[in-house]
Design a protein around this motif. Structure first.
Motif, short mmCIF file in Angstrom:
data_model
loop_
_atom_site.label_atom_id
_atom_site.label_comp_id
_atom_site.label_asym_id
_atom_site.label_seq_id
_atom_site.Cartn_x
_atom_site.Cartn_y
_atom_site.Cartn_z
N LEU A 8 0.83 -1.19 0.00
CA LEU A 8 0.00 0.00 0.00
C LEU A 8 0.87 1.25 0.00
N TRP A 12 -1.60 4.75 3.35
CA TRP A 12 -2.63 3.76 3.62
C TRP A 12 -2.11 2.58 4.44
N SER A 13 -0.89 2.65 4.89
CA SER A 13 -0.31 1.51 5.58
C SER A 13 -0.92 1.35 6.98
N PRO A 14 -0.93 0.13 7.50
CA PRO A 14 -1.45 -0.06 8.84
C PRO A 14 -0.61 0.70 9.84
N ARG A 42 -20.90 11.81 5.91
CA ARG A 42 -20.76 12.46 4.60
C ARG A 42 -21.45 11.63 3.53
N ALA A 44 -22.05 9.26 0.29
CA ALA A 44 -21.35 8.01 -0.02
C ALA A 44 -20.66 8.03 -1.38
N THR A 45 -21.17 8.82 -2.31
CA THR A 45 -20.57 8.77 -3.64
C THR A 45 -19.36 9.70 -3.70
N HIS A 49 -19.15 13.53 -2.27
CA HIS A 49 -18.19 13.74 -1.19
C HIS A 49 -17.23 14.87 -1.55
N ASP A 73 -7.07 9.42 1.17
CA ASP A 73 -8.07 8.68 1.94
C ASP A 73 -8.47 7.42 1.16
N LEU A 74 -8.04 6.28 1.68
CA LEU A 74 -8.28 5.02 0.96
C LEU A 74 -9.76 4.79 0.64
N PRO A 75 -10.70 4.97 1.58
CA PRO A 75 -12.11 4.74 1.23
C PRO A 75 -12.59 5.66 0.10
N ALA A 78 -11.28 4.27 -3.09
CA ALA A 78 -12.04 3.07 -3.42
C ALA A 78 -13.38 3.43 -4.03
N ALA A 79 -14.02 4.45 -3.44
CA ALA A 79 -15.32 4.88 -3.99
C ALA A 79 -15.15 5.43 -5.39
N PHE A 113 -4.19 2.11 -6.09
CA PHE A 113 -5.28 1.35 -5.47
C PHE A 113 -5.49 0.03 -6.20
N TRP B 183 -6.95 1.92 6.01
CA TRP B 183 -5.71 1.39 5.41
C TRP B 183 -5.87 0.01 4.80
N VAL B 192 -17.49 0.37 0.06
CA VAL B 192 -17.99 1.03 -1.15
C VAL B 192 -19.05 0.16 -1.83
#
Lengths: 749, 219
Positions: A8, A12-14, A42, A44-45, A49, A73-75, A78-79, A113, B183, B192
């Motif tokens: 990642l 985005w790393s843990p 917020r 979702a799309t 966003h 922001d990973l999420p 992803a979206a 990603f 992460w 998603v």
């Protein structure tokens, strides 16, 4: 346990900390804190966003910083990655408008990603970059319909339901593997769930399963190719799990481990799913709360329920059946006797070793009233198990008897030959045969009538059942499957060693029994009896290991069982001989002559003699010989047997060969013909020349026969020098000995 | 996929269904250890609610059997309702909340090789599922759903089969996933996809974020 974390970007790393879950927040803070977070949620799309985040920022720097935060922001990425192309383009335009973020930077983030999620299962047919398979990409929900993109972009209605293949289920019967899909779905308009159905994989593509499975509520759209588009959509949107369902009982190697399959799954720790037809759903080896030694003693205690000539084959059959498809075991045990002699109850005790519910004779798995096809399938699926087929009763009409005989012949012959009927499929290919893989135990008021079938069965006449001993066994039926489970566990633990041991013991027992039974016995009898002896060896060994029998008791059990089986084998010889075709022919012919229906004219008469009124001339006779016209005699004997529902199961040529072998017929001196030429009234006639005493009295009369087994009382005849009275005395003593097993079998003792 | 319906939720009354089928190890275990009772109590999950939700303590061996993998931690097994070919449905273990996991791994472990099922807390009333004006919170673990539901927030954990067939049209649904979403690409993707699924069903979907240390989210 979880998937390896993909590479990642740094952001985005843990973080090496235990990330919060909502319930942790409740525990460490309060539920009000959760409500506060929910209040500031917020959109979702990705586009909405971005609008919410960026619209407040007018300063270029601050707006650029917020856009970069979104891309870290990973999420959010992803979206963005999973948005439709058009929507994604609109979101990217927002991110790059009046900011220092370039489109290339966004693309780079999306590619990062994509790399991070590379190798993951795609969900709902979508790839990580948001570009999906064409068939799925174009699917949408429109007014309660699943739609594809049709001509000129117009929506094409596929179905008013959504469906997924939940599992790919392989049904394995040990010979054939058939795939079925388990499909679930719901109506899109109402959300009503449609019941899960299993559809043969071969029928899935045609989509003709929808209406039989889900009825009129489920509608497939009209038009050419719609069904195929729907099929493709369902397949691509599904991520089915793979399952194997075993549709047979018996030993099977699952995940590299030998186990015994019963309806509860697997007898060992290996997980296996078993689905068998209704008749076999009582086959379950469950251990009771008693000890293994108690259970094994209870099982061996069935020896006390009747004379050993009856119970030893029964006990042997119970345990030999475990190796039915392995050695293989091909004997069919046939208990017969008059109604009320408790033969079904005895058979139920044997069957209850494979499931305590079958201790009730009404719960036996098969009956001779079933169709031959059903019996054939049951004996195939009940692999390595004992299967009782109950209630063979002589039919009243000749036609019914013939049908019954044909069914018995087919099932017993298949069992004896370990062969199944070949089946032709619709495409003219041959389907795998379904040979019997169990040990068949039949009960009936009579033995099978066809001689060759008798040779394939071990006939045991039921009498002198000890009702007290029977009740004692029936009182604790749960001990019987427990005993079998102990033997199964022992075999599973050392499968190869047990099989090798059983094979060598079977061969040795066959040799020993052949020597004891002598040449009069049918060639199959020693082998049949030896197979049951292997069962006795199995249970006696495991009982010894479990502490149910000490070494001396084990050896005594083996000796007693061997002697009892020798007696059974000798009686089998007499029963098989009794109904040979030659016996039937000669007995019927002499009966017709004695009754006056047929007549032998004196050969010495100078003029043609007239037969008595109502009689038909079948040949000539003198003081020493009878000269029978073969065609007339065959016709009359066949007619007489047909009236009784029987028939001669051999050709004339084979019949005469057997008679020659028994010296009931004198061959032509040139050896070319089975008959002789006789000059009668100046004309040559081909006749069968028989000793007159054969025609006047049935050969092999009672005085010459071997008497029934050891339980029959007091005759002075001997069996190879041994008095049958001695058999009785010995049997009583031995039964008393094994009654002690029953006395010890109570789980409460 | 839409295998869950309101009727299943109604049927899933406390103790009304047999013990989970794929978990012989669980049925013979003591219900909950003292540590687990304390853990749940801190989350507002009372012993009665634990019993009605069929939560069980499992030792490492039992957890390994349930999960089809070797784990070295005690945990809390959570049962959920699975619809099947019989139409009646049955209960199965859907997750084991492990006490101790390696850094980066989720506490909520799922049985290997099985799809992640949807978890609907029985404490949420059937009227809530039917009423589209009632807000639903979508979380990513059954224990979280139960904790929120116990606090009066209607919550559920949506599995691999998609959203259950409750009334979604016009309903406000807020996703509140664990901090791992920040992460872990798996978690982010799942969030998603659930959001898109709910949007497709006509729900008003929002996303809430839990605080993390990096964002200064002190508790």
């Amino acid at each position: 346990m979880s998937k390896p974390i993909p590479s990642l970007p740094v952001a985005w790393s843990p973080r090496g900390r235990d990330d919060l879950c909502p319930d942790d927040l409740v525990a460490q803070s309060s539920v009000e804190r959760v409500r506060g977070l929910l209040a500031v949620a917020r959109p979702a799309t990705a586009r909405e966003h971005a609008v919410a985040v960026l619209e407040r920022e007018t300063d270029h720097e601050r707006r650029s910083a917020r856009a970069r935060e979104l891309l870290d922001d990973l999420p959010y990425v992803a979206a963005l990655a999973l948005e439709d192309r058009a929507e994604r383009e609109r979101a990217i335009k927002l991110l790059t408008k009046r900011t220092s973020v370039t489109k290339a930077a966004v693309e780079e983030r999306l590619q990062a990603f994509e790399r991070a999620t590379e190798g993951q299962d795609s969900d709902e047919g979508q790839g990580q970059d948001g570009s999906t398979h064409p068939a799925v990409d174009s699917v949408s929900l429109e007014a309660g319909w699943l739609c594809a993109t049709g001509h000129r972009g117009k929506p094409l209605r596929l179905a008013n339901f959504d469906a997924r293949i939940e599992a790919e289920v392989t049904h394995d019967d040990g010979v054939d593997r058939r795939k079925r899909y388990r499909i679930t779905g719901s109506l899109l308009a109402t959300g009503e769930a449609l019941e899960a159905v299993e559809v043969p994989a071969a029928d899935f593509s045609a989509m003709k399963w929808v209406h039989p499975a889900w009825g009129a509520r489920a509608v497939v759209g009209a038009g050419p190719g719609v069904g195929d588009r729907l099929r493709e959509t369902i397949q691509l949107r599904s991520t089915p799990t793979r399952e194997t369902v075993y549709s047979h009982l018996g030993f099977r190697k699952v995940d590299g481990v030998w186990t015994y399959l019963d309806v509860g799954g697997s007898a060992s720790s290996v997980a296996a799913r078993v689905e068998v037809p209704h008749d076999l759903r009582r086959f379950q080896l469950i251990r009771s709360t008693a000890t293994a030694a108690d259970a094994l003693r209870a099982s061996i205690g069935i020896l006390a329920c009747a004379p050993l000539a009856i119970t030893v084959p029964l006990l042997g059959a119970v345990y030999a059946a475990l190796l039915a498809s392995i050695l293989p075991i091909d004997v069919v045990l046939w208990l017969f006797g008059q109604s009320g002699t408790r033969k079904s109850s005895l058979a139920a005790i044997a069957q209850a070793h494979y499931g305590s519910a079958m201790i009730d004779r009404r719960n036996l798995p098969c009956s001779w009233t079933s169709t031959a096809n059903a019996l054939e399938e049951t004996t195939f699926l009940a692999k390595d198990a004992l299967v009782v087929c109950d209630d063979y009763a002589p039919a009243s009409s000749a036609a019914a008897r013939q049908e019954q005989d044909a069914k018995v012949e087919r099932i017993v012959r298949n069992a004896g030959n370990r062969a199944g009927r070949q089946r032709m499929l619709a495409d003219l290919s041959l389907a795998p045969a379904h040979p019997p893989r169990c040990l068949l135990l039949s009960t009936g008021e009579d033995a099978p009538r066809i001689a060759s079938i008798r040779a394939r069965t071990l006939l045991v006449e039921v009498q002198d059942v000890d009702l007290n001993a029977l009740s004692a066994v029936q009182r604790y039926p749960e001990l019987l499957p427990h005993a079998l489970a102990e033997v199964v566990a022992s075999i599973c633990g050392h499968y190869d060693a047990w099989v090798a041991y059983a094979r060598s013991q079977q061969a040795e027992a066959t040799r020993n029994l052949s020597a004891r039974l002598g040449p009069k016995a049918h060639s199959r009898t020693a082998g049949n009896v030896a197979q049951l002896y292997v069962g006795i060896l199995l249970v006696s060994d495991v009982a010894n290991q479990a502490g149910a029998l000490d070494a001396a008791e084990r050896d005594r059990l083996r000796n007693d069982a061997f002697e009892a089986l020798v007696a059974v084998g000798r009686r089998q010889a007499s029963l098989a001989e009794d109904e040979s075709p030659a016996e039937q022919y000669v007995r019927t012919l002499s009966g017709l002559l004695a009754s006056g229906a047929l007549w032998l004219a004196p050969r010495s008469a100078s003029v043609a003699a007239e037969p008595p009124r109502g009689a038909r001339t079948v040949g000539w006779r003198d003081d020493e010989w009878g000269y029978v016209l073969p065609t007339v005699a065959w016709e009359e004997v066949s007619r007489a047997l047909k009236v009784s529902g029987a028939g001669l199961p051999v050709s004339p040529r084979m019949l005469y060969q057997e008679m020659l072998a028994r010296e009931w017929l004198v061959a032509d001196p040139d050896g070319k013909h089975q008959g002789r030429v006789l000059n009668v009234g100046g004309k040559s006639k081909r006749v069968l020349k028989l000793p007159i005493e054969v025609l006047e009295g049935a050969p092999g009369s009672d005085a010459e026969r071997i008497e029934p087994g050891p339980s029959t009382t007091s005759t002075s005849s001997t069996v190879e020098g041994r008095s049958t009275d001695q058999c009785d005395v010995r049997d009583d003593a031995v039964r008393t000995r094994w009654q002690r097993c029953l006395a010890r079998d109570s789980p409460t003792s | 996929m839409y295998t869950y319906s309101v009727s299943h939720v109604e049927n899933a009354q406390p103790h009304a269904s047999p013990a989970p089928t794929a978990n012989a190890a669980v049925s013979s275990a003591p219900l909950l250890s003292a540590d687990h009772l304390a853990f749940l109590a801190a989350r507002g999950i009372s012993p009665d609610l634990s019993a009605s939700a069929e939560l069980y303590s499992v030792d490492p061996q039992q957890a390994s059997e349930l999960l089809g993998d070797t784990v070295a931690s005690w945990g809390i097994a959570v049962a959920c309702w699975i619809s099947d070919a019989s139409g009646l449905g049955h209960r199965e273990i859907c997750c084991v909340r492990l006490d101790h996991v390696a850094p980066g791994e989720a506490h909520c472990a799922r049985p290997r090789g099985r799809p992640r099922p949807t978890y609907l807390p029985t404490v949420v009333t059937r009227e809530t599922w039917r009423d589209p004006t009632a807000e639903l919170v979508v979380v990513d673990s059954p224990i979280a759903a139960l904790a929120l539901a116990a606090a009066g927030i209607a919550a559920l954990d949506i599995g691999d089969d998609g959203a259950p067939s409750v009334e979604w049209r016009g309903r406000r649904a807020t996703l509140l996933y664990s901090g791992r979403r920040a992460w872990n690409a798996d978690v982010a993707l799942r969030e998603v996809r659930v959001a898109r699924d709910l949007l497709g069903r006509g729900a008003k979907v929002l996303v809430a974020e839990l605080p993390t240390l990096e964002r200064g989210g002190a508790l």
